[in-house]
Design a protein around this motif. Structure first.
Motif, PDB file in Angstrom:
ATOM      1  N   UNK A 102     -13.259 155.361 116.914  1.00 30.71           N
ATOM      2  CA  UNK A 102     -14.321 154.400 116.696  1.00 30.71           C
ATOM      3  C   UNK A 102     -14.373 153.974 115.245  1.00 30.71           C
ATOM      4  N   UNK A 103     -15.284 153.083 114.907  1.00 28.44           N
ATOM      5  CA  UNK A 103     -15.315 152.500 113.554  1.00 28.44           C
ATOM      6  C   UNK A 103     -15.608 153.501 112.442  1.00 28.44           C
ATOM      7  N   UNK A 104     -16.218 154.647 112.758  1.00 30.19           N
ATOM      8  CA  UNK A 104     -16.572 155.619 111.721  1.00 30.19           C
ATOM      9  C   UNK A 104     -15.534 156.717 111.536  1.00 30.19           C
ATOM     10  N   UNK A 105     -14.438 156.663 112.275  1.00 24.27           N
ATOM     11  CA  UNK A 105     -13.497 157.790 112.235  1.00 24.27           C
ATOM     12  C   UNK A 105     -12.946 158.045 110.832  1.00 24.27           C
ATOM     13  N   UNK A 106     -12.461 157.012 110.161  1.00 24.39           N
ATOM     14  CA  UNK A 106     -11.829 157.212 108.857  1.00 24.39           C
ATOM     15  C   UNK A 106     -12.814 157.814 107.860  1.00 24.39           C
ATOM     16  N   UNK A 107     -14.022 157.299 107.840  1.00 28.26           N
ATOM     17  CA  UNK A 107     -15.025 157.815 106.907  1.00 28.26           C
ATOM     18  C   UNK A 107     -15.397 159.255 107.204  1.00 28.26           C
ATOM     19  N   UNK A 108     -15.526 159.594 108.466  1.00 27.07           N
ATOM     20  CA  UNK A 108     -15.866 160.967 108.844  1.00 27.07           C
ATOM     21  C   UNK A 108     -14.739 161.928 108.474  1.00 27.07           C
TER      22      UNK A 108
END
Length: 366
Positions: free
Chosen positions: A222-228
């Motif tokens: 999902x869109x938050x994967x890289x940041x997480x």
């Protein structure tokens, strides 16, 4: 009119190849209806030209589907029309039904107002209120709106939604099974698992920030994967899994942690329980509807998510499986059919009525 429809049209902006709870629920429903000899057509974005969703570029939305969708519906000639989502396809089908004076039902799958408010730079309460006003108008044109849990029915009714009825969910207990439990290479037990979309509304940081022993495993994309992944390098991120790999991840975990406060149901909780894995969650609608009254045997609800996660470690994995077996797609599909209305009932100036008023036998209620 009595008996169930023989030709059902389902309109959904969420459909394959998307991977989410709405798609899995509709896929199981369609399979069950077809097994009963009912002809079902799902009109999803896969049949149209698409463009990326602003907040989720991996999700494709139908581009100007109106005329083509209306032609498809006229040719299919459904006995019942169900609009599952409020996107471009749902809006187009709603418009067609209103012009033709056809009756239809809808379902409330996603807390769209809360998700929009979390992403726009406007006061949250104002944004939710405005979006709920539009959502209420969308569903208000139908004969009934289906909601997954009693608490969601109560909430929507309190927000002014009319004719809210119950449509629960089931779980594929043949596909999701404890038999695939194994040691997870490189992960120290206990293994705490999250599976689902990696997006802001899922509140995943509430899980990843917990001080827990063992390991944290995150399945999904999902869109938050890289940041997480940048913020929580000690957690293992697998990306999207499906089939045997997903079942193995569920079954091999020690606790499934569900940090969302906004999901309308939480199908992933049932999938984890079917694999024998207990659930830790907040005591909010969705988790409370599923687990209320059966904890601590199959998991724990607590406002302190760490307390819930640690307590769930002592749950009975066999009890988790037995509990999940109570949620059959057969019973859920019967409930869905009972909620449908004949498409032509409004055009003939009759008050729309369901195809059957039969109640589910006690033993079939999920």
């Amino acid at each position: 009119m009595t008996g169930w429809p023989q030709r059902v049209a389902i309109i959904s902006d969420a459909w394959h190849p998307q991977v989410n709870g709405v798609v899995r629920s509709l896929g199981q429903l369609v399979a069950e209806l077809r097994s009963r000899g009912i002809e079902v057509e799902v009109f999803g974005p896969d049949r149209f030209r698409t463009l990326p969703c602003p907040f989720y570029p991996e999700i494709r939305l139908a581009l100007l589907p109106g005329q083509r969708l209306h032609k498809m519906l006229r040719e299919f000639k459904p006995d019942a029309l169900h609009i599952a989502t409020e996107g471009p396809l749902g809006l187009s089908a709603r418009r067609w039904a209103r012009v033709e004076r056809y009756a239809f039902t809808t379902s409330f799958h996603t807390r769209f107002p809360e998700y929009v408010a979390a992403r726009l730079p406007f006061p949250r309460a104002w944004t939710e209120r405005m979006v709920y006003r539009w959502i209420r108008s969308f569903h208000g044109a139908g004969s009934a709106v289906m909601a997954a849990t009693p608490s969601l029915i109560k909430e929507l009714s309190g927000r002014g939604f009319a004719n809210v009825c119950h449509w629960t969910r089931g779980v594929d207990t043949a596909g999701f099974t404890p038999e695939l439990r194994q040691e997870t290479e490189g992960l120290v037990r206990p293994v705490f698992l999250y599976a689902g979309r990696l997006a802001v509304e899922k509140n995943i940081e509430a899980f990843l920030s917990l001080d827990l022993p063992g390991s944290k495993l995150v399945v999904g994309d999902g869109p938050d994967r890289a940041g997480l992944q940048r913020r929580y390098p000690d957690a293992r991120f697998t990306g999207m899994l499906s089939g045997t790999a997903l079942t193995r991840a569920y079954a091999s975990a020690d606790v499934f942690v569900f940090p969302s406060r906004t999901d309308t149901f939480g199908l992933v909780m049932l999938e984890a329980l079917a694999c024998g894995t207990p659930v830790a969650a907040y005591p909010v609608p969705g988790p409370r509807d599923i687990l209320g009254g059966v904890e601590p045997a199959v998991g724990k609800l607590d406002e302190d998510l760490r307390i819930a996660a640690m307590a769930a470690l002592t749950a009975d994995r066999s009890a988790c499986r037995r509990f999940a077996e109570r949620f059959s797609w057969s019973a859920a599909s019967t409930m869905f059919l009972n909620n449908l209305v004949p498409i032509a009932s409004r055009k003939s100036a009759q008050k729309p009525k369901g195809f059957t008023t039969a109640r589910l036998p006690q033993g079939l209620r999920a």
